[in-house]
Design a protein around this motif. Structure first.
Motif, PDB file in Angstrom:
ATOM      1  N   SER A  48       0.854  -1.190   0.000  1.00 46.03           N
ATOM      2  CA  SER A  48       0.000   0.000   0.000  1.00 46.03           C
ATOM      3  C   SER A  48       0.889   1.239   0.000  1.00 46.03           C
ATOM      4  O   SER A  48       1.741   1.378   0.890  1.00 46.03           O
TER       5      SER A  48
ATOM      6  N   THR B  29       0.719   5.154   0.402  1.00 48.18           N
ATOM      7  CA  THR B  29      -0.139   6.278   0.782  1.00 48.18           C
ATOM      8  C   THR B  29       0.598   7.585   0.532  1.00 48.18           C
ATOM      9  O   THR B  29       1.712   7.797   1.028  1.00 48.18           O
TER      10      THR B  29
ATOM     11  N   THR C  82       0.493  11.664   0.904  1.00 48.94           N
ATOM     12  CA  THR C  82      -0.143  12.735   1.682  1.00 48.94           C
ATOM     13  C   THR C  82       0.409  14.075   1.225  1.00 48.94           C
ATOM     14  O   THR C  82       1.628  14.236   1.047  1.00 48.94           O
TER      15      THR C  82
ATOM     16  N   SER D 193      -4.931  12.554   1.864  1.00 53.37           N
ATOM     17  CA  SER D 193      -4.135  11.377   1.520  1.00 53.37           C
ATOM     18  C   SER D 193      -4.892  10.503   0.537  1.00 53.37           C
ATOM     19  O   SER D 193      -6.131  10.532   0.476  1.00 53.37           O
ATOM     20  N   HIS D 194      -4.151   9.715  -0.175  1.00 53.10           N
ATOM     21  CA  HIS D 194      -4.750   8.715  -1.085  1.00 53.10           C
ATOM     22  C   HIS D 194      -3.851   7.492  -1.078  1.00 53.10           C
ATOM     23  O   HIS D 194      -2.628   7.606  -1.002  1.00 53.10           O
ATOM     24  N   THR D 195      -4.478   6.303  -1.159  1.00 57.48           N
ATOM     25  CA  THR D 195      -3.695   5.064  -1.132  1.00 57.48           C
ATOM     26  C   THR D 195      -3.895   4.266  -2.410  1.00 57.48           C
ATOM     27  O   THR D 195      -5.032   4.023  -2.834  1.00 57.48           O
TER      28      THR D 195
ATOM     29  N   SER E  75      -2.892   0.563  -3.968  1.00 61.86           N
ATOM     30  CA  SER E  75      -2.392  -0.703  -3.422  1.00 61.86           C
ATOM     31  C   SER E  75      -2.470  -1.831  -4.438  1.00 61.86           C
ATOM     32  O   SER E  75      -3.142  -1.733  -5.472  1.00 61.86           O
TER      33      SER E  75
END
Ligand SMILES: O=P(O)(O)OC[C@H]1O[C@H](O)[C@H](O)[C@@H](O)[C@@H]1O
Length: 292
Positions: free
Chosen positions: A145, A147, A149, A280-282, A284
């Motif tokens: 993952s 992430t 930010t 934020s965005h993840t 994965s």
């Protein structure tokens, strides 16, 4: 290049040690359920082998491992853009030095997280403040993952990919399903095209699939296994195999090494994801094995 048996320079826990190759620190995980290696240069997973299984992640036997080059194979972190959307190609994260953020383990596996922040060097290439965390959940399956930010005072957009190279027995005996139909064909100069349900790779393939299904399966038939790839936070899946002619021209791939790899990339393509300050965005990718 026997990366897996390098001497330990620092033991962080029972399962997690640090070793070093050619100026690159590698976190080595040896656990009942899994063996894995993560290079701090690039925040880059370079091997992943669940117990009693063949390797799942492919690393070029001619990979150049030093603090100045992106590593061929493993899971390069392409960020904050994909491909030639900027310079350098695939962004700077795969060529940056990441720091260990945390590591944990229990009987089911090991979690290792790394971080990367903006610096004078990154802001010269891309003028924004950011924090990246990449978390590797290592056990019978693998979850990576990433992430992103926004730590700046203005919005910015990013794209990129978890550019996973998968280890397969023989490209001529493997096929893929679940990519969906529409794709942008990089080999044909970016034309829009439609594919079928199964992709058998018989030549150079460089495709951005824009409507992938939830799970893409690599049917690694000689090993009687399927490698299942479930991506999240993406808007496309890139499938890449350079085939022979391109391999001949790459310093870090052996001529016939295209036969044992295929990339399935969890990708943010096009305009990218826009983050306001503090957002934020993840992105994965989860990789598991099933019987074929
Ligand atoms: O050689 P690299 O910069 O690592 O890129 C390797 C490949 O990455 C992606 O799969 C792109 O779609 C390809 O066009 C590119 O050739």
């Amino acid at each position: 290049m026997d990366l897996r048996n390098l001497p330990t320079i620092n033991a962080l826990s029972d399962a997690v040690t640090v070793c070093e190759y050619n100026g690159v620190k590698i976190i080595r995980v040896i656990h009942n359920t899994v063996e894995a290696g993560i290079s701090l240069h690039g925040g880059h997973l370079i091997w992943f082998k669940p117990a009693n299984q063949d390797d799942v992640i492919w690393l070029s036997e001619e990979a150049i491992i030093d603090p100045t080059k992106a590593i061929r194979g493993g899971i390069p972190v392409c960020w904050p853009w994909f491909g030639k959307a900027g310079t350098p190609s695939h962004g700077f994260a795969r060529n940056s030095q990441w720091a260990i953020k945390e590591h944990r383990e229990n009987e089911t596996g090991v979690i290792v997280a790394l971080s990367l922040q903006d610096s004078d060097a990154t802001r010269e290439i891309w003028p924004h403040k950011f924090e990246l965390t990449i978390t590797f959940e290592l056990g019978e399956s693998l979850k990576v993952s990433l992430t992103s930010t926004n730590t700046d005072d203005h919005a910015w957009s990013y794209g990129g990919a978890l550019h996973t190279y998968f280890d397969i027995a023989d490209i001529t005996k493997a096929h893929l399903t679940g990519m969906g139909a529409p794709y942008i064909d990089g080999v044909q100069g970016g034309v829009q095209a439609e594919g079928g349900n199964a992709l058998l790779i018989t030549q150079e393939v460089d495709r951005v699939y824009t409507a992938p299904e939830a799970i893409i399966a690599i049917h690694d038939t000689p090993r009687q296994r399927q490698i299942l790839v479930e991506n999240q936070g993406h808007n496309a899946a890139v499938i890449w195999n350079p085939w022979q002619a391109l391999c001949e021209n790459m310093a870090d791939m052996a001529t016939n090494s295209f036969e044992t790899m295929v990339c399935v990339e969890s990708t943010i393509h096009g305009e990218g994801v826009t983050l306001a300050p503090n957002e934020s965005h993840t992105l994965s990718t989860t990789v598991s094995l099933a019987a074929e």
